[in-house]
Design a protein around this motif. Structure first.
Motif, mmCIF file in Angstrom:
data_model
loop_
_atom_site.group_PDB
_atom_site.id
_atom_site.type_symbol
_atom_site.label_atom_id
_atom_site.label_comp_id
_atom_site.label_asym_id
_atom_site.label_seq_id
_atom_site.Cartn_x
_atom_site.Cartn_y
_atom_site.Cartn_z
ATOM 1 N N ARG A 208 -9.782 -15.480 -0.621
ATOM 2 C CA ARG A 208 -9.848 -16.395 -1.487
ATOM 3 C C ARG A 208 -8.460 -16.669 -2.081
ATOM 4 O O ARG A 208 -7.502 -15.625 -2.223
ATOM 5 N N GLY A 209 -8.099 -17.961 -2.307
ATOM 6 C CA GLY A 209 -6.396 -18.199 -2.942
ATOM 7 C C GLY A 209 -5.820 -18.651 -1.584
ATOM 8 O O GLY A 209 -6.253 -18.431 -0.716
ATOM 9 N N ALA A 210 -4.631 -19.359 -1.895
ATOM 10 C CA ALA A 210 -3.676 -19.536 -0.744
ATOM 11 C C ALA A 210 -3.247 -18.709 0.103
ATOM 12 O O ALA A 210 -3.003 -19.054 1.356
ATOM 13 N N MET A 211 -3.155 -17.167 -0.269
ATOM 14 C CA MET A 211 -2.757 -16.363 0.569
ATOM 15 C C MET A 211 -3.093 -14.866 -0.123
ATOM 16 O O MET A 211 -3.614 -14.894 -1.205
ATOM 17 N N THR A 212 -2.856 -14.015 1.056
ATOM 18 C CA THR A 212 -3.196 -12.763 0.292
ATOM 19 C C THR A 212 -2.122 -12.161 -0.203
ATOM 20 O O THR A 212 -0.986 -11.981 0.225
ATOM 21 N N ALA A 213 -2.305 -11.334 -1.322
ATOM 22 C CA ALA A 213 -1.300 -10.540 -1.913
ATOM 23 C C ALA A 213 -1.616 -8.705 -1.798
ATOM 24 O O ALA A 213 -2.829 -8.431 -2.154
ATOM 25 N N VAL A 214 -0.451 -8.175 -1.625
ATOM 26 C CA VAL A 214 -0.738 -6.814 -1.492
ATOM 27 C C VAL A 214 0.467 -6.100 -2.447
ATOM 28 O O VAL A 214 1.459 -6.637 -2.551
ATOM 29 N N HIS A 215 0.045 -5.038 -3.088
ATOM 30 C CA HIS A 215 0.955 -4.257 -4.029
ATOM 31 C C HIS A 215 1.011 -2.962 -3.423
ATOM 32 O O HIS A 215 -0.043 -2.351 -3.443
ATOM 33 N N SER A 216 2.153 -2.377 -3.088
ATOM 34 C CA SER A 216 2.544 -1.390 -2.194
ATOM 35 C C SER A 216 3.207 0.063 -3.286
ATOM 36 O O SER A 216 4.376 -0.479 -3.554
ATOM 37 N N TRP A 217 2.480 1.017 -3.486
ATOM 38 C CA TRP A 217 3.216 2.019 -4.357
ATOM 39 C C TRP A 217 2.730 3.358 -3.638
ATOM 40 O O TRP A 217 1.495 3.645 -3.436
ATOM 41 N N VAL A 218 3.691 4.050 -3.218
ATOM 42 C CA VAL A 218 3.480 5.354 -2.755
ATOM 43 C C VAL A 218 3.315 6.588 -3.582
ATOM 44 O O VAL A 218 3.062 7.454 -3.165
ATOM 45 N N PHE A 219 3.191 6.145 -4.696
ATOM 46 C CA PHE A 219 2.840 7.229 -5.759
ATOM 47 C C PHE A 219 1.220 7.407 -5.842
ATOM 48 O O PHE A 219 0.638 7.913 -6.539
ATOM 49 N N ASN A 220 0.282 6.768 -5.191
ATOM 50 C CA ASN A 220 -1.000 6.569 -4.832
ATOM 51 C C ASN A 220 -1.567 7.995 -4.072
ATOM 52 O O ASN A 220 -2.551 7.796 -3.673
ATOM 53 N N GLY A 221 -0.758 8.974 -3.888
ATOM 54 C CA GLY A 221 -1.089 9.916 -2.914
ATOM 55 C C GLY A 221 -0.209 10.051 -1.741
ATOM 56 O O GLY A 221 -0.131 10.911 -1.074
ATOM 57 N N THR A 222 0.241 8.985 -1.103
ATOM 58 C CA THR A 222 1.053 8.899 0.035
ATOM 59 C C THR A 222 1.951 9.854 0.210
ATOM 60 O O THR A 222 2.270 10.644 0.959
ATOM 61 N N ALA A 223 3.047 9.476 -0.862
ATOM 62 C CA ALA A 223 4.146 10.319 -1.086
ATOM 63 C C ALA A 223 4.003 11.942 -1.503
ATOM 64 O O ALA A 223 4.644 12.706 -0.759
ATOM 65 N N GLN A 224 3.069 11.946 -2.111
ATOM 66 C CA GLN A 224 2.752 13.424 -2.446
ATOM 67 C C GLN A 224 2.182 14.074 -1.211
ATOM 68 O O GLN A 224 2.417 15.429 -1.138
ATOM 69 N N ARG A 225 1.332 13.548 -0.475
ATOM 70 C CA ARG A 225 0.964 14.108 0.818
ATOM 71 C C ARG A 225 1.958 14.498 1.789
ATOM 72 O O ARG A 225 2.053 15.207 2.338
ATOM 73 N N HIS A 226 2.780 13.191 2.090
ATOM 74 C CA HIS A 226 3.635 13.351 3.288
ATOM 75 C C HIS A 226 4.983 13.093 3.037
ATOM 76 O O HIS A 226 5.652 13.508 4.063
ATOM 77 N N GLY A 227 5.469 13.072 1.856
ATOM 78 C CA GLY A 227 7.015 13.015 1.821
ATOM 79 C C GLY A 227 7.534 11.654 1.681
ATOM 80 O O GLY A 227 6.901 10.790 2.304
ATOM 81 N N ARG A 228 8.875 11.587 1.103
ATOM 82 C CA ARG A 228 9.266 10.318 0.845
ATOM 83 C C ARG A 228 9.797 9.535 2.254
ATOM 84 O O ARG A 228 9.995 8.357 2.311
ATOM 85 N N THR A 229 10.142 10.484 3.327
ATOM 86 C CA THR A 229 10.747 9.994 4.621
ATOM 87 C C THR A 229 9.574 10.283 5.560
ATOM 88 O O THR A 229 10.094 9.775 6.964
ATOM 89 N N SER A 230 8.538 10.238 5.384
ATOM 90 C CA SER A 230 7.463 10.508 6.414
ATOM 91 C C SER A 230 7.064 9.083 6.797
ATOM 92 O O SER A 230 7.177 8.008 6.150
ATOM 93 N N VAL A 231 6.319 9.004 7.843
ATOM 94 C CA VAL A 231 5.888 7.714 8.432
ATOM 95 C C VAL A 231 4.891 6.969 7.747
ATOM 96 O O VAL A 231 5.084 5.960 7.242
ATOM 97 N N PRO A 232 4.007 7.559 6.996
ATOM 98 C CA PRO A 232 3.180 6.918 6.046
ATOM 99 C C PRO A 232 3.906 6.283 4.933
ATOM 100 O O PRO A 232 3.445 5.288 4.396
ATOM 101 N N SER A 233 4.941 7.090 4.197
ATOM 102 C CA SER A 233 5.700 6.537 3.019
ATOM 103 C C SER A 233 6.245 5.302 3.566
ATOM 104 O O SER A 233 6.301 4.259 2.838
ATOM 105 N N GLU A 234 6.985 5.427 4.608
ATOM 106 C CA GLU A 234 8.041 4.344 4.756
ATOM 107 C C GLU A 234 7.420 3.240 5.574
ATOM 108 O O GLU A 234 7.736 2.052 5.530
ATOM 109 N N HIS A 235 5.906 3.362 6.093
ATOM 110 C CA HIS A 235 5.182 2.204 6.622
ATOM 111 C C HIS A 235 4.062 1.765 5.559
ATOM 112 O O HIS A 235 3.444 1.047 6.191
ATOM 113 N N HIS A 236 3.836 2.353 4.530
ATOM 114 C CA HIS A 236 2.666 2.065 3.598
ATOM 115 C C HIS A 236 2.608 0.602 3.259
ATOM 116 O O HIS A 236 1.609 0.013 3.338
#
Length: 418
Positions: A208-236
């Protein structure tokens, strides 16, 4: 084929934050916009606060609308296009809802007929006021308004998936009535992709709508689990862009990374530039990207109380409009706005059922499998389980290999730096 990618910033006024609408100072706004334009960015996203603009259901303040138009015109004079968020809604941990929807006038934001009439009139009015401005991109319905529809919000306005679908259709139609032909859209925080009981669904976000919007924040558990320089954090951020495509009906529907930032203390200030550089490079490896809009332009003044600590330092620029190292990273990326990423030929299977979408969130098997593939050097896309054998769909997206999470080694091992 190569194409242009938009680089912009979510505009947070340096003076008074979003409360600047109460004491609107066009000279201060112009100075802010000058500092943004000097970075070489091409657009901003702006946030009229809904209760300030529509304090009564049948009163949309003409002066407030006029000031919004002045801001958009000032941006245009500096070469900046503008997307306008309507229903604010929720910003930086604070809720801003009109009194005619709360307490003694408590009515559901998504289902009450009178509230829907008021919302549609408001969105239509803002869109119509800007329809003839050449630098007006279009409307976003509101900032992460899905947070009002379910927990963890302390007082949610409950609605079904079907009711949310009807709400989205009506509000997008109101924007189109006000400004026909503009790319209007809606945007939610990542519970849409990760939370099983969220009535705003991935299918709605991607169709729905003209395009898809995503909002990416690594404080959702990604950085807590994996660290700021991890693959999941830098590719989230790249993951959310690619995850969204599983639900899209159009093989090359554009995706806008509408919010992404470097939140302290998970990403300390001295590492923010490196985090931004990695995040941007990885997102630019995603086909069909419309643009990257960083959160945010200017720091929140320390004179303002009660914000979560991370909110004060998220700006590309200081409160006195001086660029930080992270601003220079975005400026450098904006200097070369064309990109031509190759198709992502390996696709990870994602369940189409939104009631189990938590498997895609941090700690879930889809999430972990995706980043195991990335860590092993793959460039994965995603595909719904109901389309995994659809040769026409796969071919249209350039997918030649489909893998399921149980075919991929579990849990990627990131660092634990803070």
């Amino acid at each position: 084929m190569s194409s242009a990618v938009r680089f912009g910033v979510n505009y947070t006024p340096s003076q008074g934050w979003f409360h600047h609408w109460l004491d609107f100072d066009l000279d201060s706004v112009r100075a802010d916009l000058d500092s943004i334009a000097e970075l070489g960015l091409d657009h901003i996203r702006v946030f009229p606060l809904w209760p300030y603009f529509q304090p009564n259901r049948t009163l949309i303040r003409p002066k407030a609308v006029e000031q919004l138009v002045q801001l958009v015109d000032a941006a245009g004079e500096r070469g900046l296009d503008v997307n306008v968020d309507g229903l604010q809604g929720h910003l930086s941990s604070f809720d801003y809802l009109p009194a005619w929807t709360r307490t003694w006038h408590r009515r559901n934001l998504f289902t009450d007929p009178d509230v829907l009439d008021g919302q549609a009139a408001y969105l239509r009015t803002l869109a119509a006021a800007l329809a003839d401005r050449p630098n007006f991109i279009g409307m976003t319905l509101g900032n992460e308004i899905n947070q009002f529809s379910a927990g963890p919000h302390p007082d949610p306005d409950r609605a079904t998936e079907e009711q949310i679908g009807a709400w989205l259709e009506r509000m997008l139609a109101a924007c189109a009535e006000g400004a026909p032909g503009k790319p209007h859209l809606h945007a939610e925080y990542d519970a849409t992709w990760y939370q099983d009981d969220m009535p705003f669904t991935p299918g709605q976000a991607a169709r729905r709508g003209a395009m898809t919007a995503v909002h990416s924040w690594v404080f959702n558990g990604t950085a807590q689990r994996h660290g700021r320089t991890s693959v999941p954090s830098e590719h989230h951020a790249a993951y959310l862009v690619e995850l969204s495509k599983a639900w899209a009906d159009e093989p090359h529907r554009p995706v806008w990374l509408q919010e992404v930032g470097a939140p302290q203390p998970l990403v300390p200030a001295e590492h923010a530039a490196a985090f931004a550089e990695a995040t941007i490079a990885n997102v630019l490896d995603c086909p069909d990207l419309w643009g990257i809009t960083w959160w945010c332009s200017h720091d929140v003044s320390r004179e303002l109380a009660d914000f979560p600590e991370l909110e004060y330092g998220l700006g590309l620029l200081t409160n006195d409009r001086q660029p930080k190292d992270i601003a220079l990273v975005l400026a450098e990326a904006a200097r070369e706005p064309t990109y031509a990423p190759a198709p992502r030929s390996t696709a990870l299977v994602v369940p189409a059922d939104p009631s189990v979408r938590s498997v895609c969130g941090p700690g879930g098997p889809v999430f972990d499998a995706y980043f195991r593939l990335v860590a092993d050097g793959a460039r994965p896309a995603t595909v719904l389980d109901v389309r995994a054998d659809d040769k026409e769909h796969l071919a249209a997206r350039g997918i030649t290999e489909v893998v399921s999470p149980d075919q991929v080694l579990p849990t990627p091992q990131g660092d634990t730096s803070s």
